[in-house]
Scaffold this motif. Structure first.
Motif, mmCIF file in Angstrom:
data_model
loop_
_atom_site.group_PDB
_atom_site.id
_atom_site.type_symbol
_atom_site.label_atom_id
_atom_site.label_comp_id
_atom_site.label_asym_id
_atom_site.label_seq_id
_atom_site.Cartn_x
_atom_site.Cartn_y
_atom_site.Cartn_z
ATOM 1 N N ALA A 68 0.792 -1.226 0.119
ATOM 2 C CA ALA A 68 -0.009 -0.016 0.160
ATOM 3 C C ALA A 68 0.504 1.382 -0.158
ATOM 4 C CB ALA A 68 -1.028 0.058 1.506
ATOM 5 N N LYS A 69 2.557 1.110 1.360
ATOM 6 C CA LYS A 69 3.168 2.131 1.124
ATOM 7 C C LYS A 69 3.303 2.477 -0.853
ATOM 8 C CE LYS A 69 5.410 3.210 4.175
ATOM 9 N NZ LYS A 69 6.786 2.718 5.053
ATOM 10 N N HIS A 70 3.973 1.430 -1.389
ATOM 11 C CA HIS A 70 4.320 1.649 -2.126
ATOM 12 C C HIS A 70 3.837 2.214 -3.610
ATOM 13 C CE1 HIS A 70 6.312 0.676 -6.165
ATOM 14 N NE2 HIS A 70 5.481 -0.026 -6.153
ATOM 15 N N ILE A 71 2.034 2.071 -3.542
ATOM 16 C CA ILE A 71 0.971 2.568 -4.790
ATOM 17 C C ILE A 71 0.845 4.013 -4.816
ATOM 18 C CG2 ILE A 71 -1.665 2.400 -5.162
ATOM 19 C CD1 ILE A 71 -1.319 -0.801 -4.390
ATOM 20 N N ILE A 72 1.143 4.431 -3.006
ATOM 21 C CA ILE A 72 1.045 6.146 -3.018
ATOM 22 C C ILE A 72 1.950 6.472 -2.689
ATOM 23 C CG2 ILE A 72 0.609 7.441 -0.980
ATOM 24 C CD1 ILE A 72 -1.004 5.068 0.423
ATOM 25 N N ILE A 73 3.572 5.711 -2.439
ATOM 26 C CA ILE A 73 5.033 6.481 -3.327
ATOM 27 C C ILE A 73 4.747 6.827 -4.358
ATOM 28 C CG2 ILE A 73 6.946 6.796 -3.222
ATOM 29 C CD1 ILE A 73 6.609 5.821 -0.180
ATOM 30 N N CYS A 74 4.469 5.717 -5.379
ATOM 31 C CA CYS A 74 4.768 6.245 -6.927
ATOM 32 C C CYS A 74 3.645 6.974 -7.145
ATOM 33 C CB CYS A 74 4.165 4.745 -7.322
ATOM 34 S SG CYS A 74 5.878 3.820 -6.830
ATOM 35 N N ALA A 75 2.628 7.100 -7.006
ATOM 36 C CA ALA A 75 1.325 8.649 -7.110
ATOM 37 C C ALA A 75 1.420 9.993 -7.381
ATOM 38 C CB ALA A 75 0.417 7.583 -7.121
ATOM 39 N N ILE A 76 3.155 9.853 -5.862
ATOM 40 C CA ILE A 76 3.394 11.400 -6.102
ATOM 41 C C ILE A 76 4.287 12.071 -6.350
ATOM 42 C CG2 ILE A 76 1.534 10.840 -3.507
ATOM 43 C CD1 ILE A 76 3.806 10.965 -1.777
#
Length: 215
Positions: A68-76
């Motif tokens: 979940a952290k990976h998905i958020i980080i890659c989108a900002i």
């Protein structure tokens, strides 16, 4: 969806759907928290569990949080990455972005109140076409939904239909007495054949004879 620092509410709505479509368990983790592995020390303090003590269940919890952290980080963007990179859980990351761009609960409530007022007072501007009006209305609804304030479809339909009244044709008003009887062809000749037994004149019955009204 990539967030460049602008239009956070739009990105949040798209990101929510994106994460849910990948794995709804990920979305539950972001909303409710990951429940990461912990241990209680001899002094009673609750601390993160050392990796060398992880069992299979612990590793699953850590793995889904990392995903979940990976998905958020890659989108900002890089600025927002610096804001949330120290967060331990995906929930912390998501919450920090919300506070940054939506404000605290008090600020959020103030924004909701302002948007609700816009919704309640919404009307069609002079010389505005239907497409533009609907676009403005949709922007208000989307902004409210991003702040977790929603209206049912029936409420929104009734709201927007009231704004279309000016485009509906008015009912024609016909003059004259609606209760007045309109005689068909041939009825006039039939009335002429009727003879009143009171005055012996044609055209009416005794019950409606003018002579009786004079008595």
């Amino acid at each position: 969806p990539y967030f460049d620092g602008n239009n956070y509410s739009h990105w949040k709505a798209k990101m929510t759907i994106f994460i849910q479509s990948l794995d709804y368990n990920l979305w539950d983790l972001i909303v409710d928290g990951p429940n990461l592995p912990t241990v209680i020390l001899e002094n009673g303090d609750l601390v993160s569990k050392p990796r060398n003590l992880y069992d299979d269940n612990d590793r699953k919890k850590v793995q889904i949080n990392a995903k979940a952290k990976h998905i958020i980080i890659c989108a900002i963007n890089s600025n927002d990455f610096n804001r949330i990179s120290s967060c331990v859980s995906a929930k912390e990351m998501w919450d920090r972005l919300e506070v940054t761009y939506e404000g605290t609960n008090q600020v959020k409530e103030a924004k909701i109140s302002m948007l609700v007022h816009e919704y309640e007072m919404f009307t069609m501007n002079e010389n505005e076409d239907i497409k533009s009006m609907f676009s403005r209305f949709t922007n208000i609804i989307n902004a409210l939904q991003a702040l977790d304030k929603t209206y049912s479809n029936s409420e929104m339909v009734r709201k927007i239909l009231r704004k279309f009244k000016k485009f509906l044709p008015n009912k024609k008003k016909f003059g004259g007495n609606p209760n007045k009887r309109i005689h068909q062809k041939g009825e006039a000749s039939k009335l002429e054949e009727i003879i009143c037994f009171e005055c012996n004149k044609p055209g009416h019955y005794k019950s409606v004879c003018p002579r009786l009204n004079k008595k």
